[in-house]
Design an enzyme around this catalytic site. Structure first.
Site, short mmCIF file in Angstrom:
data_model
loop_
_atom_site.label_atom_id
_atom_site.label_comp_id
_atom_site.label_asym_id
_atom_site.label_seq_id
_atom_site.Cartn_x
_atom_site.Cartn_y
_atom_site.Cartn_z
N ARG A 54 79.36 22.79 69.28
CA ARG A 54 80.35 21.73 69.47
C ARG A 54 81.73 22.21 69.89
O ARG A 54 82.33 21.67 70.83
CB ARG A 54 80.46 20.88 68.20
CG ARG A 54 79.21 20.09 67.89
CD ARG A 54 79.20 19.57 66.47
NE ARG A 54 79.07 20.67 65.52
CZ ARG A 54 79.12 20.54 64.20
NH1 ARG A 54 79.34 19.34 63.68
NH2 ARG A 54 78.96 21.58 63.42
N SER A 55 82.29 23.19 69.16
CA SER A 55 83.69 23.57 69.47
C SER A 55 83.85 24.30 70.80
O SER A 55 84.86 24.07 71.48
CB SER A 55 84.34 24.33 68.32
OG SER A 55 83.70 25.54 68.04
P1 4NP Z 1 78.07 24.34 65.82
O1 4NP Z 1 76.49 24.29 65.56
O2 4NP Z 1 78.73 24.30 64.46
O3 4NP Z 1 78.32 23.10 66.61
O4 4NP Z 1 78.34 25.62 66.58
C1 4NP Z 1 75.83 25.14 64.69
C2 4NP Z 1 75.45 26.41 65.11
C3 4NP Z 1 74.76 27.24 64.24
C4 4NP Z 1 74.46 26.81 62.96
C5 4NP Z 1 74.87 25.56 62.55
C6 4NP Z 1 75.55 24.73 63.42
N1 4NP Z 1 73.74 27.65 62.08
O5 4NP Z 1 73.45 27.23 60.95
O6 4NP Z 1 73.42 28.80 62.45
#
Ligand code: 4NP
Length: 154
Positions: free
Chosen positions: A13-14
């Site tokens: 997302r970011s």
């Molecule tokens: P983000 O998504 O927060 O949008 O980058 C995720 C990426 C990896 C994980 C969780 C959310 N993870 O648990 O590895």
């Protein structure tokens, strides 16, 4: 203006938010500095998730240059605006703030799109490709409004 976008892993997302922000700012002739970070250290040093990169490319935006890093308390000194993707990450970010005044720099990105039904950007990591297109659409709505606010304040 220096803007930081923040999620959990800094690979979905970011970095998408950062890519949309720099793309739309350039398109509108607005000079800003952008970066993104994650509240976790799970993916530090990694490029954005392939599905995030693909969803961005479908809109003509390339984020292959971005690399994940972890959010730190020092970011409150470096950035003017700090945009959290969801309420859970905003809580974690606020807990790291050096003081209340600096903590006020952090807010939900969807606060810029008050008529959108969601306040938090759903984590697309464990879903399919469509989730990434949905994230792109809602982020674009919020960032477009943010840049309009910035232009009107000048
Ligand atoms: P983000 O998504 O927060 O949008 O980058 C995720 C990426 C990896 C994980 C969780 C959310 N993870 O648990 O590895």
């Amino acid at each position: 203006m220096k803007v930081l976008t923040v999620c959990l892993g800094n690979i979905c997302r970011s970095p998408m938010a950062e890519g949309i922000l720099r793309h739309l700012a350039r398109e509108r002739g607005i000079t800003i500095t952008t970066d993104s970070a994650g509240t976790s250290d799970y993916h530090v040093g990694e490029a954005p998730d392939r599905r995030a990169q693909a969803a961005m490319l479908r809109k003509g935006m390339d984020i292959s240059d971005l690399r994940a890093r972890q959010f730190t308390a020092n970011d409150y000194h470096t950035f003017d605006v700090i945009l959290a993707m969801d309420a859970d990450n905003l809580r974690k970010m606020r807990a790291l703030a050096p003081n209340a005044e600096l903590a006020a720099k952090a807010r939900l990105i969807m606060d810029h799109a008050p008529t959108h039904p969601l306040r938090s950007v759903p984590d697309p990591y464990f879903g399919g490709d469509a989730g990434f297109d949905d994230v792109h659409a809602m982020l674009t709505e919020a960032i477009d409004a943010l840049l309009t606010d910035v232009t009107q304040q000048r």
